[in-house]
Design a protein around this motif. Structure first.
Motif, PDB file in Angstrom:
ATOM      1  N   UNK A 274      47.994  38.374  36.027  1.00  0.00           N
ATOM      2  CA  UNK A 274      48.099  38.040  37.449  1.00  0.00           C
ATOM      3  C   UNK A 274      48.774  39.193  38.199  1.00  0.00           C
ATOM      4  N   UNK A 275      48.216  39.495  39.367  1.00  0.00           N
ATOM      5  CA  UNK A 275      48.707  40.623  40.148  1.00  0.00           C
ATOM      6  C   UNK A 275      47.989  41.929  39.869  1.00  0.00           C
TER       7      UNK A 275
ATOM      8  N   UNK B  97      45.349  42.137  43.322  1.00  0.00           N
ATOM      9  CA  UNK B  97      46.246  40.976  43.350  1.00  0.00           C
ATOM     10  C   UNK B  97      45.551  39.728  42.787  1.00  0.00           C
ATOM     11  N   UNK B  98      44.989  39.894  41.619  1.00  0.00           N
ATOM     12  CA  UNK B  98      44.232  38.798  41.011  1.00  0.00           C
ATOM     13  C   UNK B  98      45.136  37.628  40.662  1.00  0.00           C
ATOM     14  N   UNK B  99      44.561  36.441  40.752  1.00  0.00           N
ATOM     15  CA  UNK B  99      45.276  35.203  40.477  1.00  0.00           C
ATOM     16  C   UNK B  99      44.553  34.449  39.363  1.00  0.00           C
TER      17      UNK B  99
ATOM     18  N   UNK C 115      42.021  35.952  34.260  1.00  0.00           N
ATOM     19  CA  UNK C 115      43.323  36.349  34.795  1.00  0.00           C
ATOM     20  C   UNK C 115      44.384  35.459  34.156  1.00  0.00           C
ATOM     21  N   UNK C 116      45.306  36.065  33.437  1.00  0.00           N
ATOM     22  CA  UNK C 116      46.355  35.312  32.766  1.00  0.00           C
ATOM     23  C   UNK C 116      47.594  35.244  33.654  1.00  0.00           C
ATOM     24  N   UNK C 117      48.304  34.143  33.524  1.00  0.00           N
ATOM     25  CA  UNK C 117      49.511  33.958  34.350  1.00  0.00           C
ATOM     26  C   UNK C 117      50.747  34.519  33.673  1.00  0.00           C
TER      27      UNK C 117
END
Length: 122
Positions: free
Chosen positions: A14-15, A85-87, A120-122
């Motif tokens: 993420x991001x 800025x992937x979520x 996308x991993x958190x």
């Protein structure tokens, strides 16, 4: 016939950022409006972005505005999707699509690629 091949997907935190590419072949690329759609797990296919024939006009779903940028290089027969800025909610298979008519957010496109996975991993 137009053949579309996506690339550039992968696993990112993420991001982070990714740039997807879609290479087209078979017909005159500049005659086609290009778009990106995505389909997340258990979800319907969703419009992400579209770009006009010459690239002057771009359209986005609200959830990606300010984070994603669609562009095209007609000399290279390629459309891109820069994703910043992937979520985690951006996780999906991303498809590029082509049509000769006006840009549309509906999946009413004539040609589709096979898709590329973005996770996308958190």
């Amino acid at each position: 016939q137009v053949q579309l091949v996506e690339s550039g997907g992968g696993l990112v935190q993420a991001g982070g950022s990714l740039r997807l590419s879609c290479a087209a072949s078979g017909r005159t690329f500049r005659n086609y409006v290009m778009a990106w759609f995505r389909q997340g797990p258990g979800k319907e296919r969703e419009f992400v972005a579209a770009i006009s024939w010459g690239g002057a006009n771009a359209y986005y779903v609200d959830s990606v505005k300010g984070r994603f940028t669609i562009s095209r290089d007609n000399a290279k027969n390629t459309v891109y999707l820069q994703m910043n800025n992937l979520k985690p909610e951006d996780t999906a298979v991303y498809y590029c699509a082509a049509r000769t008519e006006l840009p549309s957010s509906r999946p009413e496109y004539d040609y589709w690629g096979q898709g590329t996975q973005v996770t996308v991993s958190s």
